[in-house]
Design a protein around this motif. Structure first.
Motif, PDB file in Angstrom:
ATOM      1  N   ASP A 186      68.748   4.381  -1.886  1.00  0.00           N
ATOM      2  CA  ASP A 186      67.951   5.601  -1.859  1.00  0.00           C
ATOM      3  C   ASP A 186      67.298   5.690  -0.480  1.00  0.00           C
ATOM      4  OD1 ASP A 186      66.913   7.968  -2.830  1.00  0.00           O
ATOM      5  OD2 ASP A 186      65.264   7.022  -3.909  1.00  0.00           O
ATOM      6  N   GLN A 187      66.945   6.888  -0.048  1.00  0.00           N
ATOM      7  CA  GLN A 187      66.345   7.068   1.266  1.00  0.00           C
ATOM      8  C   GLN A 187      65.123   6.171   1.424  1.00  0.00           C
ATOM      9  OE1 GLN A 187      65.364  11.107   2.229  1.00  0.00           O
ATOM     10  NE2 GLN A 187      64.637  10.592   4.265  1.00  0.00           N
ATOM     11  N   GLY A 188      65.044   5.485   2.576  1.00  0.00           N
ATOM     12  CA  GLY A 188      63.916   4.612   2.882  1.00  0.00           C
ATOM     13  C   GLY A 188      64.065   3.187   2.395  1.00  0.00           C
ATOM     14  N   GLU A 189      65.062   2.907   1.574  1.00  0.00           N
ATOM     15  CA  GLU A 189      65.268   1.540   1.084  1.00  0.00           C
ATOM     16  C   GLU A 189      65.976   0.710   2.162  1.00  0.00           C
ATOM     17  OE1 GLU A 189      64.006   0.316  -1.837  1.00  0.00           O
ATOM     18  OE2 GLU A 189      63.066   2.284  -1.882  1.00  0.00           O
ATOM     19  N   GLU A 190      65.772  -0.612   2.114  1.00  0.00           N
ATOM     20  CA  GLU A 190      66.377  -1.463   3.133  1.00  0.00           C
ATOM     21  C   GLU A 190      66.617  -2.879   2.632  1.00  0.00           C
ATOM     22  OE1 GLU A 190      63.879  -2.106   6.553  1.00  0.00           O
ATOM     23  OE2 GLU A 190      62.107  -2.365   5.311  1.00  0.00           O
ATOM     24  N   TYR A 232      73.446   6.434  -6.964  1.00  0.00           N
ATOM     25  CA  TYR A 232      72.095   6.335  -6.410  1.00  0.00           C
ATOM     26  C   TYR A 232      71.096   6.154  -7.547  1.00  0.00           C
ATOM     27  CZ  TYR A 232      73.861   8.106  -1.943  1.00  0.00           C
ATOM     28  OH  TYR A 232      74.539   8.275  -0.772  1.00  0.00           O
ATOM     29  N   GLN A 233      70.062   5.336  -7.297  1.00  0.00           N
ATOM     30  CA  GLN A 233      68.959   5.130  -8.226  1.00  0.00           C
ATOM     31  C   GLN A 233      67.669   5.406  -7.462  1.00  0.00           C
ATOM     32  OE1 GLN A 233      69.460   4.336 -11.490  1.00  0.00           O
ATOM     33  NE2 GLN A 233      71.662   4.373 -11.091  1.00  0.00           N
ATOM     34  N   PRO A 234      66.794   6.267  -7.970  1.00  0.00           N
ATOM     35  CA  PRO A 234      65.554   6.606  -7.249  1.00  0.00           C
ATOM     36  C   PRO A 234      64.733   5.361  -6.898  1.00  0.00           C
ATOM     37  CG  PRO A 234      65.839   8.034  -9.150  1.00  0.00           C
ATOM     38  CD  PRO A 234      66.891   6.970  -9.251  1.00  0.00           C
ATOM     39  N   GLY A 235      64.391   5.234  -5.607  1.00  0.00           N
ATOM     40  CA  GLY A 235      63.530   4.141  -5.147  1.00  0.00           C
ATOM     41  C   GLY A 235      64.167   2.766  -5.179  1.00  0.00           C
ATOM     42  N   GLN A 236      65.500   2.699  -5.250  1.00  0.00           N
ATOM     43  CA  GLN A 236      66.173   1.401  -5.386  1.00  0.00           C
ATOM     44  C   GLN A 236      67.422   1.301  -4.513  1.00  0.00           C
ATOM     45  OE1 GLN A 236      66.983   0.121  -9.409  1.00  0.00           O
ATOM     46  NE2 GLN A 236      65.413   1.473 -10.216  1.00  0.00           N
ATOM     47  N   ILE A 237      67.950   0.095  -4.489  1.00  0.00           N
ATOM     48  CA  ILE A 237      69.281  -0.168  -3.942  1.00  0.00           C
ATOM     49  C   ILE A 237      70.139  -0.590  -5.124  1.00  0.00           C
ATOM     50  CG2 ILE A 237      70.699  -1.564  -2.407  1.00  0.00           C
ATOM     51  CD1 ILE A 237      68.139  -2.057  -0.730  1.00  0.00           C
ATOM     52  N   ALA A 238      71.152   0.193  -5.426  1.00  0.00           N
ATOM     53  CA  ALA A 238      72.083  -0.149  -6.505  1.00  0.00           C
ATOM     54  C   ALA A 238      73.303  -0.817  -5.889  1.00  0.00           C
ATOM     55  CB  ALA A 238      72.497   1.100  -7.264  1.00  0.00           C
ATOM     56  N   SER A 239      73.904  -1.743  -6.631  1.00  0.00           N
ATOM     57  CA  SER A 239      75.101  -2.413  -6.106  1.00  0.00           C
ATOM     58  C   SER A 239      76.103  -2.655  -7.224  1.00  0.00           C
ATOM     59  CB  SER A 239      74.732  -3.733  -5.435  1.00  0.00           C
ATOM     60  OG  SER A 239      74.230  -4.656  -6.376  1.00  0.00           O
ATOM     61  N   LYS A 240      77.359  -2.788  -6.805  1.00  0.00           N
ATOM     62  CA  LYS A 240      78.443  -3.115  -7.726  1.00  0.00           C
ATOM     63  C   LYS A 240      79.345  -4.120  -7.024  1.00  0.00           C
ATOM     64  CE  LYS A 240      80.706  -0.177 -10.500  1.00  0.00           C
ATOM     65  NZ  LYS A 240      81.660   0.867 -10.946  1.00  0.00           N
ATOM     66  N   THR A 241      79.429  -5.325  -7.573  1.00  0.00           N
ATOM     67  CA  THR A 241      80.266  -6.374  -6.996  1.00  0.00           C
ATOM     68  C   THR A 241      81.721  -6.132  -7.365  1.00  0.00           C
ATOM     69  OG1 THR A 241      78.451  -7.958  -7.119  1.00  0.00           O
ATOM     70  CG2 THR A 241      80.678  -8.868  -6.918  1.00  0.00           C
ATOM     71  N   LEU A 242      82.592  -6.188  -6.360  1.00  0.00           N
ATOM     72  CA  LEU A 242      84.029  -6.016  -6.570  1.00  0.00           C
ATOM     73  C   LEU A 242      84.766  -7.342  -6.489  1.00  0.00           C
ATOM     74  CD1 LEU A 242      84.579  -2.813  -4.401  1.00  0.00           C
ATOM     75  CD2 LEU A 242      83.906  -2.980  -6.811  1.00  0.00           C
ATOM     76  N   VAL A 243      84.337  -8.228  -5.582  1.00  0.00           N
ATOM     77  CA  VAL A 243      84.916  -9.575  -5.435  1.00  0.00           C
ATOM     78  C   VAL A 243      83.803 -10.506  -4.993  1.00  0.00           C
ATOM     79  CG1 VAL A 243      86.528 -11.047  -4.142  1.00  0.00           C
ATOM     80  CG2 VAL A 243      87.175  -8.703  -4.670  1.00  0.00           C
ATOM     81  N   GLN A 244      83.783 -11.712  -5.550  1.00  0.00           N
ATOM     82  CA  GLN A 244      82.835 -12.734  -5.104  1.00  0.00           C
ATOM     83  C   GLN A 244      83.480 -14.089  -5.297  1.00  0.00           C
ATOM     84  OE1 GLN A 244      79.433 -12.087  -3.923  1.00  0.00           O
ATOM     85  NE2 GLN A 244      79.873 -14.116  -3.137  1.00  0.00           N
TER      86      GLN A 244
END
Length: 115
Positions: free
Chosen positions: A46-50, A22-34
């Motif tokens: 984080d809560q409230g993010e979309e 989790y990162q405050p005020g953000q959406i964190a992501s980690k790509t596994l396959v693309q």
């Protein structure tokens, strides 16, 4: 040897939710396959993010890993809790929001020439 998955250790039992933080005020992501056929990404909201409403050319499978989120498909909201999953069909508008901190695995399967 060719590796198809990235950012994960091979042949090791892993707590999947712990692979993205989790990162405050953000959406964190980690790509596994693309690639052209499939995409797999871990997300920590984080809560409230979309992620606002959009469409995809592939069917998307969401597996909730931690917390609680809301997935809207064609404007119809569904609450997801850890351990629950939902399919967002290709071509239908969908959005994801975190009603509390929320981690999920997103897998998208895209159409290929052979289908």
């Amino acid at each position: 040897m060719q590796r198809f998955l990235k950012n994960l250790d091979y042949a090791t039992a892993l707590p999947l939710a712990a692979q993205v933080a989790y990162q405050p005020g953000q959406i964190a992501s980690k790509t596994l396959v693309q690639n052209a056929a499939v995409s797999m990404t871990l997300f920590a909201f984080d809560q409230g993010e979309e992620i606002s409403a959009h469409t995809s050319t592939g069917d998307a499978f969401v597996l909730a890993l931690d917390g609680q989120g809301q997935v809207s498909i064609d404007g119809q909201p569904t609450v997801l809790k850890a351990g629950e999953a939902i399919v967002m069909p290709a071509g239908h508008p969908h959005a994801v929001s975190a009603t509390e901190r929320f981690k999920m695995l997103l897998m998208v399967v895209f159409p290929t020439e052979n289908q």
